[in-house]
Each structure stands twice: as C-alpha cells, then as structure tokens.
Design a protein around this motif. Structure first.
Motif, PDB file in Angstrom:
ATOM      1  N   PHE A   1      -5.856  -1.084  -5.772  1.00 39.76           N
ATOM      2  CA  PHE A   1      -4.559  -1.592  -5.316  1.00 39.76           C
ATOM      3  C   PHE A   1      -3.988  -0.721  -4.200  1.00 39.76           C
ATOM      4  O   PHE A   1      -3.437  -1.226  -3.223  1.00 39.76           O
ATOM      5  N   ALA A   2      -4.123   0.605  -4.357  1.00 31.71           N
ATOM      6  CA  ALA A   2      -3.580   1.504  -3.331  1.00 31.71           C
ATOM      7  C   ALA A   2      -4.317   1.316  -2.009  1.00 31.71           C
ATOM      8  O   ALA A   2      -3.704   1.284  -0.944  1.00 31.71           O
ATOM      9  N   LEU A   3      -5.632   1.138  -2.096  1.00 32.21           N
ATOM     10  CA  LEU A   3      -6.420   0.995  -0.865  1.00 32.21           C
ATOM     11  C   LEU A   3      -6.049  -0.292  -0.130  1.00 32.21           C
ATOM     12  O   LEU A   3      -5.859  -0.295   1.092  1.00 32.21           O
ATOM     13  N   VAL A   4      -5.909  -1.386  -0.887  1.00 32.81           N
ATOM     14  CA  VAL A   4      -5.531  -2.649  -0.247  1.00 32.81           C
ATOM     15  C   VAL A   4      -4.100  -2.541   0.298  1.00 32.81           C
ATOM     16  O   VAL A   4      -3.813  -2.957   1.423  1.00 32.81           O
ATOM     17  N   GLY A   5      -3.212  -1.964  -0.511  1.00 38.30           N
ATOM     18  CA  GLY A   5      -1.800  -1.881  -0.114  1.00 38.30           C
ATOM     19  C   GLY A   5      -1.591  -0.984   1.090  1.00 38.30           C
ATOM     20  O   GLY A   5      -1.098  -1.419   2.136  1.00 38.30           O
ATOM     21  N   PHE A   6      -1.981   0.266   0.963  1.00 34.53           N
ATOM     22  CA  PHE A   6      -1.787   1.199   2.079  1.00 34.53           C
ATOM     23  C   PHE A   6      -2.726   0.846   3.232  1.00 34.53           C
ATOM     24  O   PHE A   6      -2.412   1.088   4.394  1.00 34.53           O
ATOM     25  N   GLY A   7      -3.886   0.257   2.899  1.00 31.61           N
ATOM     26  CA  GLY A   7      -4.836  -0.168   3.929  1.00 31.61           C
ATOM     27  C   GLY A   7      -4.238  -1.255   4.824  1.00 31.61           C
ATOM     28  O   GLY A   7      -4.537  -1.317   6.017  1.00 31.61           O
ATOM     29  N   THR A   8      -3.387  -2.103   4.243  1.00 29.45           N
ATOM     30  CA  THR A   8      -2.713  -3.132   5.056  1.00 29.45           C
ATOM     31  C   THR A   8      -1.850  -2.442   6.106  1.00 29.45           C
ATOM     32  O   THR A   8      -1.863  -2.791   7.281  1.00 29.45           O
TER      33      THR A   8
END
Lengths: 214, 502
Positions: free
Chosen positions: B220-227
């Motif tokens: 979730f963090a990777l998708v969220g901060f990755g956005t």
C-alpha cells in the motif's frame, strides 16, 4: 455489540448502493453526509469497553466534519454551478448497481475468509471497507461530473476510516486530527477547483478536460 | 550552544514566518524575494544541522515526534538548495510579469504564501518520526502544491491541477492504509514497538514485526507514495502538472517533491525488509515499478513536442532509476541516493532553461524553438548541457550514478533487469539528445530577440553545471560517507552482505 454493529454495516451498505444508483448530485452529497454521521457512531460501538475522551472528541469531530461541514461546503459549490445531475455517466446506473452487487459479494466473501483474531477483531468491517473503497474508486472512474468524483473521494476516505476501525488501530490523537484536517482542506481545495473548472469550461464535466491527453 | 531540537524546529518555523510575511501588504517583488530569503535561511539551518549532528546517529526534537538522521538531513539539504535556486530564479521569472501587470500584487503574495507553505510541509515530511505525521505532511504538500499549479489560471492548468489533486489524493489515501497496517504489524512485536508509529522504534525492532502484515503495508505504501513520486503506471498526473505549473514550481516538483515521496518509500523499506526476514520481496516490487517507469519514459519521450512535458517524462525515468537502484540494494542503494542528488541538481536547471527559452520563443513547442544557443547563450547552452547530463552522458554525475547502478545489477547477477534498464536508457538517451540538439542548435527564427541574463542567472547555471561535472569526475570523501551512512539506514541490517564502496 454484534447486533448494533451489524445494523450499522447494513445501513452503510444500503447507502452505498444508493450512491451507485443515483444521478442527482444533491442526493450524492446528502448520502455522503449521512455516511459521515453513521461512521461517527462506529468508534462508540467498537471501543465501548475502553471508551475515552479521545474517542469522544474524534467521534463528535468526525461527525461534525463529515456529516455537516464538508457537505455544507459541497452544497455551496453545487449552488455555484449549473449542474444538478450526472448526465453522461461512463457506466450507466443499471451497470453500476450490477457492479455494486459484484463488489459487495466479493468483498464480503473476502471478509468471511478472515478469522476474527487479534489483528482483525472485526472482519465484517474489513468487508465493508473493501466494498466502500471499491464503490468510491468506481465513482471517481465512472462518473464524469467533478462533484461526483469528489463524493467518490469522500467514500474512499470513509472506507479507510472503517478499515482503521476494523483493525482497531490506535493512532495518536495528533495523527487522527491531522488526517481530518487534511480531508477538510482537501475538500475546500477541490471546491476551489470546481469553481475554476466551471468558470473556464462553463460546465463541471470532466469530459471538457481533455486538452492534455497524450 | 544552540540545541539541535531548536534548530530542527527552525526548519518549519522559518517558512511559516515566510507565509505570514507574505500575508502582509507587501508589493509583488517583495513577496517573491521573501521566499528567496527564507530558502537561503533554510540552507544555513541545514548547514548548521550537519555541524550540530556531528557523529550522532539521530537528533530528536519535540520529544521524539521529530527527528533527523543522515538520510533525512541529506534530503533536507537537497530541498533547501533546490528551493533556494528556484526562488532566485522565480524573482527574475516573475519580475517581467509583475512589471507588465500580468501578475498582480495579490497573486504574488498568494504565490509567496503557498511557496513557503510548500517548503514547510516538505520539511515536516523529512523531519517526522511518526509515520502518521509523515503521511499527513505529504498529503498536505499535495494540497498546497496543487494551488501552485493554478498560479496562471489557464484552462489547461485547471485541468492539470484537477488530475494532480484527485490522483495524488487517492494514491496517498492508499498510503494511509499502509500506515494503518504498519501499526497493526507492530502489535505482535516486542513491547517497545507495540502500538508505536515512531519510525525509530519500528526500525529498531523491525525483525519482530509481523512479516505478512508488514508486506501488505509495504504494498500500500509503495502504491500510495509511488503515485506521488510519479512511478509508472501511477505517473499520469505528472506530465500535466509539470507542464502547466509555472517554471519555478515545475523545478520544485521534479527536483524535490518526487524525491520526498521516494524518501517515504525508503523509510518503509527500512522497516518492511527486516520484518519480512530480508525476503527481498519489497526490493523486487521496487525493481518492477522502476523498470516500468523507465519503459514508460522510453515510450513517451521520443514523441514529445512540449518542452516541459519532455522534461516531465524524463523525471518519470529518473525516479524509475532511483527505484531500480533501491530495489537492487547494497551499492544500488548508494547509487540511488547519489542519483537523487544528481537529478535534483540537473532537472531544475533543465526546467529553468526550458522556461526561459519558452518565453523567449513564445512557445513550448520544441519544433518552434531552434538555434537557442545563438539567441540565448546562457540558457540555450544550459539546456543542452542539462539534458545531455540527464540523458546520462559522461562525464556528468548522472552517468556515474547510472554506471554504479549497472555495476550493482551485474554484481547481483540480475542480467534480465540490466538488459531492460539499458534498453530503456538507450532509447531515452537517443531521443533526449535529439530533442536537445534540435532545440539548441539549428536555424534561429528571425523574430526572436537576444536575451540578456542577470548575474544571478549566471550563478545558478555555473553552480549547477560545475556540481554535475565535479561529482561526475570525483566524489568527495564527505559525500561518499554521507551516501554510505544513508544507505545503511535504508538497508537496516547489522551485517551488510554487500560492499557500499562506489
């Protein structure tokens, strides 16, 4: 504790279906406000045993913000634009309800696979959170009016709130207040963009926003 | 002796004072200049913090809510320097608009307030020890910077702002789920970490966290901060926002905002990899997103016409390279951190040049801009050099960091990933060089007047290019030590299986 919780979950699921099926922007905002008020009650039920001042302030604060202040801001934005309905949704309302049934069935199926444990004390809330998140994202993708998308974002935020409760994840007071403040400021800024979109394009439909497409 | 706590506090108090000063009835020029003073002060604070920190691994402030270690101080310094250059550039950039009345007093003051507010929230991201506060600050940075895109109020900027706001808000909402899951992963951990969201506690006790929940938190963090970092396929807001924002803002977006989002991912790696018994899954996900971003840039850069969109896609590539380096780990992590520095220096310079040339030629279309070097020696030359540096030409520093990533990939035997990276990098190199040469050389349209730069503009160009050259040819010992210390924080393991010597 199970019965009032199940009752609230049913109310939230039904309200979500209403959101998926209505074309009226005013109704969308009202249902989002209703959900905000209901969600404010959830901590009182799930944390009934270790109730604190912290829960009280956040519960009431959340209800005031999501149930009254944000809807009032959105109604203000709605009054400023000449749009009352979602005219051209990307996916029609029958299709939306059918997809809603699919979302609900799959999220409750996932939830039923989670055994109640220390990590997930309320598996039914996980199902509700997944269903609400799917509905919120669906609204953002499948509706063309900017206001519907803002409501989609609010539903997504609500789903995260539900997910937080399902984990009984205790955030510090500062973090929860900060998250609520971010939500409020976010909605205010979205209101400002709605005003600008309406001024520049004479409509609040995202169909107009295609100058930058690749 | 001034306490470190007080100085950490100054990092956000100074920009907040800047916000208040800009709220006073100043004239437009003074409002923009205030931002430059605040950024200069932040640079001084960052320099003092390096001195005050000395060999202490961590400095705390406000109890343990705020903290600084080498990794955060490295990013704080980058943010302060890029803000300083961008504010100095903004003074000249808006001066013409203020004189001609296009940028009135109220707009300039609003811009100054948002600019300083943006600096304050980015500093809050970098100094937060509480993972919840880290999330709140990054979300706040989306809200503040969204309004900065709207400075000009054109229809296209409204569209870009809407996309940016909705995509990043939704993305960051996923990162909040990651934060919640992280607190759950800590529930079964040692008593010290239970219920804690403090990064220092979580990373110190990371091996005792619940591995499966930590894995979900990382996704979730990777998708969220990755956005927010602009990793493909969540990057779609990035070319629009970068191209429609005023040039100094585009430089900040590319130079520091993307790096701050990557910084949040770095903090998650330090917790989630040990929690999952160093299974390498977080690293594998980073490699996947990194390669996808490089591929997306390689697909879109050749066909770009708009000069700022071209640079925006180049940012997608470079953030992808940083993710790839972090995913490889070891020397790759050191190289990723070095690449962050190089990108933060070269990309703002490229944006400054592009913004200046677009104004001089009255177009953002690269077909309309040609022979820039003969009409505008400073910015035309800077554009050519910055784009070639970004494309990875030796002896600039970007070449060195990319070379280190290649070396780390070979050392770890990841030949498929290496082939994909090189294929993407070669396509980007060829197309970026073609764009840079077409813009800088060739025939000059007769209607374009010669540009006379200010001394401050010479200073910005010279410092950035010199830094790119020096770091490309020779890495000072202090920089090497800093990069290694920051990499050790990200790797978070007692015995490193790799050499970190670049």
């Amino acid at each position: 504790m199970k019965t009032p919780l199940t009752a609230l979950v049913i109310v939230l699921v039904v309200s979500n279906f209403y959101i998926l099926s209505t074309s009226r922007l005013g109704a969308l905002i009202r249902v989002a406000a209703f959900q905000g008020l209901v969600l404010g009650l959830l901590p009182f039920i799930t944390q009934a045993q270790h109730f604190s001042q912290h829960t009280l302030i956040l519960g009431i604060g959340g209800m005031a913000l999501k149930g009254l202040i944000i809807p009032a801001l959105l109604f203000r934005a709605l009054r400023g634009v000449e749009a009352y309905r979602e005219d051209k949704p990307l996916i029609g309302y029958t299709g939306s309800i059918a997809l809603g049934i699919l979302f609900a069935a799959s999220s409750f199926w996932v939830g039923s696979a989670i055994p109640p444990s220390g990590l997930f004390p309320f598996p039914i809330m996980v199902s509700l959170a997944i269903f609400m998140a799917a509905s919120g994202l669906f609204l953002i993708i499948a509706r063309s009016q900017v206001l519907s998308q803002v409501v989609g974002y609010l539903i997504l935020e609500n789903s995260i709130f539900v997910f937080g409760i399902s984990l009984s994840a205790e955030q510090s007071f500062l973090v929860e207040m900060g998250a609520l403040l971010d939500l409020l400021v976010g909605v205010i800024i979205m209101g400002i963009v709605i005003y600008h979109i309406n001024r520049e394009f004479d409509s609040i439909s995202t169909e107009e926003l295609e100058a930058l497409k690749e | 002796m001034i306490s470190g706590t007080l100085v950490i506090f100054l990092l956000f108090v100074a920009p907040l004072v800047g916000v208040m000063v800009c709220a006073l009835p100043l004239n437009g020029k003074a409002a923009i200049r205030t931002s430059a003073f605040v950024s200069a002060f932040e640079c001084a604070v960052a320099a003092f913090l390096w001195y005050a920190k000395g060999n202490t691994p961590r400095m705390f402030g406000c109890g343990d809510v705020l903290f600084l270690d080498t990794l955060s101080l490295y990013h704080v310094s980058l943010v302060a320097i890029v803000f300083l250059f961008s504010s100095i550039y903004a003074v000249g950039y808006f001066a013409t608009d203020i004189r001609s009345g296009l940028f009135d007093r109220a707009s300039a003051r609003r811009f100054g307030m948002l600019w300083n507010g943006f600096l304050a929230v980015l500093m809050a991201v970098l100094c937060s020890n509480n993972m919840g506060l880290l999330w709140i600050s990054l979300e706040a940075s989306t809200l503040v910077s969204a309004l900065l895109i709207l400075t000009r109020g054109k229809p296209a900027s409204v569209e870009a702002m809407w996309k940016y706001l909705i995509l990043c808000s939704v993305g960051i909402a996923f990162a909040f789920v990651g934060t919640l899951l992280l607190s759950v992963a800590a529930r079964g951990a040692t008593s010290a970490a239970t219920g804690s969201l403090l990064w220092t506690t979580l990373s110190d006790n990371a091996v005792s966290l619940n591995g499966n929940v930590a894995c979900a938190a990382f996704v979730f963090a990777l998708v969220g901060f990755g956005t927010k970092a602009g990793l493909a396929p969540m990057h779609t807001w990035l070319p629009d926002a970068h191209s429609q924002a005023p040039t100094p803002v585009s430089a900040l977006f590319s130079g520091v905002m993307l790096s701050c989002a990557m910084y949040c991912i770095m903090r998650y790696i330090a917790i989630c990899e040990p929690a999952m018994g160093f299974s390498g899954r977080p690293h594998a996900m980073l490699i996947g997103f990194g390669l996808l971003s490089i591929a997306a840039a390689a697909v879109f850069i050749p066909s770009q016409k708009n000069i700022k969109r071209f640079l925006a896609y180049s940012s997608v590539e470079h953030i992808g390279i940083v993710a790839l380096g972090l995913g490889i780990g070891g020397l790759g992590t050191v190289a990723a951190l070095f690449h962050t520095l190089n990108h933060s220096v070269a990309k703002p310079l490229a944006f400054f040049s592009a913004g200046n040339l677009a104004r001089q030629y009255d177009s953002h279309d690269m077909h309309a801009i040609s022979g820039a070097v003969s009409r505008n020696r400073l910015w035309g030359g800077a554009f050519l050099a910055a784009v070639l540096a970004l494309a990875g030409m030796a002896p600039f520093a970007v070449f060195m960091s990319e070379f280190q990533i290649v070396k780390a990939t070979v050392d770890t035997g990841r030949y498929v990933q290496l082939a994909l990276f090189l294929a993407g990098a070669i396509v980007v190199f060829a197309s970026a060089s073609r764009h840079a040469i077409a813009v800088s050389l060739g025939n000059t349209p007769s209607h374009v007047l010669r540009y006379i730069p200010r001394p401050a503009e010479y200073a910005i160009v010279c410092i950035c290019l010199l830094a790119m050259l020096v770091f490309g040819l020779w890495m000072p010992e202090w920089l090497k030590t800093t990069l290694q210390q920051a990499a050790i924080i990200i790797e978070n393991r007692a015995a490193l299986p790799w050499s970190l010597v670049p």
